[in-house]
Design a protein around this motif. Structure first.
Motif, PDB file in Angstrom:
ATOM      1  N   THR A   1       0.839  -1.186   0.000  1.00  0.00           N
ATOM      2  CA  THR A   1       0.000   0.000   0.000  1.00  0.00           C
ATOM      3  C   THR A   1       0.879   1.241   0.000  1.00  0.00           C
ATOM      4  O   THR A   1       1.865   1.317   0.726  1.00  0.00           O
TER       5      THR A   1
ATOM      6  N   ILE B   1       1.322   5.122   0.818  1.00  0.00           N
ATOM      7  CA  ILE B   1       0.775   6.166   1.672  1.00  0.00           C
ATOM      8  C   ILE B   1       1.622   7.427   1.560  1.00  0.00           C
ATOM      9  O   ILE B   1       2.843   7.387   1.690  1.00  0.00           O
TER      10      ILE B   1
ATOM     11  N   ASP C   1      -1.990   5.645  -2.810  1.00  0.00           N
ATOM     12  CA  ASP C   1      -3.311   5.024  -2.651  1.00  0.00           C
ATOM     13  C   ASP C   1      -4.089   5.725  -1.544  1.00  0.00           C
ATOM     14  O   ASP C   1      -5.313   5.805  -1.582  1.00  0.00           O
ATOM     15  N   GLY C   2      -3.364   6.179  -0.526  1.00  0.00           N
ATOM     16  CA  GLY C   2      -3.982   6.875   0.597  1.00  0.00           C
ATOM     17  C   GLY C   2      -3.078   7.999   1.052  1.00  0.00           C
ATOM     18  O   GLY C   2      -1.871   7.971   0.805  1.00  0.00           O
TER      19      GLY C   2
ATOM     20  N   LYS D   1      -9.218   7.687  -3.526  1.00  0.00           N
ATOM     21  CA  LYS D   1      -8.072   7.638  -2.614  1.00  0.00           C
ATOM     22  C   LYS D   1      -8.603   7.737  -1.184  1.00  0.00           C
ATOM     23  O   LYS D   1      -9.632   8.370  -0.935  1.00  0.00           O
ATOM     24  N   VAL D   2      -7.915   7.111  -0.267  1.00  0.00           N
ATOM     25  CA  VAL D   2      -8.324   7.143   1.132  1.00  0.00           C
ATOM     26  C   VAL D   2      -7.560   8.284   1.805  1.00  0.00           C
ATOM     27  O   VAL D   2      -6.355   8.425   1.605  1.00  0.00           O
TER      28      VAL D   2
ATOM     29  N   ALA E   1     -12.636  11.477  -2.590  1.00  0.00           N
ATOM     30  CA  ALA E   1     -11.840  10.563  -1.775  1.00  0.00           C
ATOM     31  C   ALA E   1     -12.720   9.900  -0.719  1.00  0.00           C
ATOM     32  O   ALA E   1     -13.852  10.318  -0.455  1.00  0.00           O
TER      33      ALA E   1
ATOM     34  N   LEU F   1      -5.108   4.364   8.690  1.00  0.00           N
ATOM     35  CA  LEU F   1      -5.120   4.827   7.306  1.00  0.00           C
ATOM     36  C   LEU F   1      -4.575   3.758   6.361  1.00  0.00           C
ATOM     37  O   LEU F   1      -5.189   3.446   5.339  1.00  0.00           O
TER      38      LEU F   1
ATOM     39  N   THR G   1      -6.770   1.727   3.652  1.00  0.00           N
ATOM     40  CA  THR G   1      -6.339   1.920   2.272  1.00  0.00           C
ATOM     41  C   THR G   1      -6.066   0.579   1.600  1.00  0.00           C
ATOM     42  O   THR G   1      -6.413   0.371   0.435  1.00  0.00           O
TER      43      THR G   1
ATOM     44  N   ALA H   1      -7.900  -0.648  -1.735  1.00  0.00           N
ATOM     45  CA  ALA H   1      -7.107  -0.941  -2.937  1.00  0.00           C
ATOM     46  C   ALA H   1      -7.371  -2.364  -3.438  1.00  0.00           C
ATOM     47  O   ALA H   1      -7.504  -2.593  -4.648  1.00  0.00           O
TER      48      ALA H   1
END
Length: 204
Positions: A3, A5, A76-77, A112-113, A143, A189, A193, A197
């Motif tokens: 992921t 971030i 992604d987040g 997106k987160v 988001a 988070l 995320t 995803a």
């Protein structure tokens, strides 16, 4: 694939930067690939010079690479943090966020987160309104907003449900209680995320 971030912050005296690093640490604990970025200081030198802590922080920089639109597209987040300025985010951070219209128009910020965090010098100085103001931008992007909430007992003492925050009374630096709340926020988070995803990729 891990992921991705992104943590974007503006900090005048270093407190928001410390929260950003704690949040990033929580995200890294999940195995996420994390980027920590700041935004350009745009205040005039004479304004900075009126606050010795602000001047010292500027003089000791740079503290992180400057955020770019490529960073936003990569993530992604993301977590976005700013000191509170009259109940809203600092202009330095807002100026960067205001450059995202092109990505928004292309739909590249949708799904997106996102989460937010802040600092202030007084307990009722606009912490919650600052977080909500940052979140308003996420809503326009499309988001998925992840609040801090009260997911763990620690947060009943240290946080507010909108996002991580810290009150710097008498120029205090964030203590363990506040930093732990931000670590929890980073873990939350990255975890959410990851769920999103995988869902978007069809991996249920």
């Amino acid at each position: 694939m891990s992921t991705r971030i992104l943590v974007v912050f503006y900090s005048a005296t270093g407190n928001t930067a410390k929260l950003a690093e704690a949040l990033a640490g929580g995200a890294r604990d999940t195995g996420a690939d994390v980027r920590v970025r700041t935004v350009a200081e745009t205040a005039p030198p004479q304004a900075i010079a009126t606050n010795p802590r602000w001047q010292a922080y500027v003089d000791s920089g740079p503290h992180a690479e400057l955020a770019t639109l490529d960073d936003l597209e990569w993530a992604d987040g993301l977590a976005v943090g700013s000191p509170t300025r009259f109940g809203g985010p600092a202009a330095q951070l807002k100026s960067f966020l205001d450059t995202t219209g092109g990505l928004w128009a292309q739909g590249k910020l949708a799904n997106k987160v996102a989460t937010s965090f802040t600092t202030a010098s007084t307990a009722h100085g606009g912490l919650e309104s600052t977080l909500l103001a940052i979140n308003n931008i996420f809503y326009h992007w499309g988001a998925i907003v992840v609040p801090l909430g009260y997911a763990e007992p620690h947060l009943l003492q240290s946080g507010n449900p909108y996002g991580g925050s810290f009150v710097s009374r008498k120029s205090a630096e964030p203590g363990d209680e506040a930093l732990e709340a931000l670590r929890i926020q980073g873990t939350r988070l990255a975890t959410v995320t990851g769920y999103v995803a995988r869902g978007l990729a069809g991996d249920h």
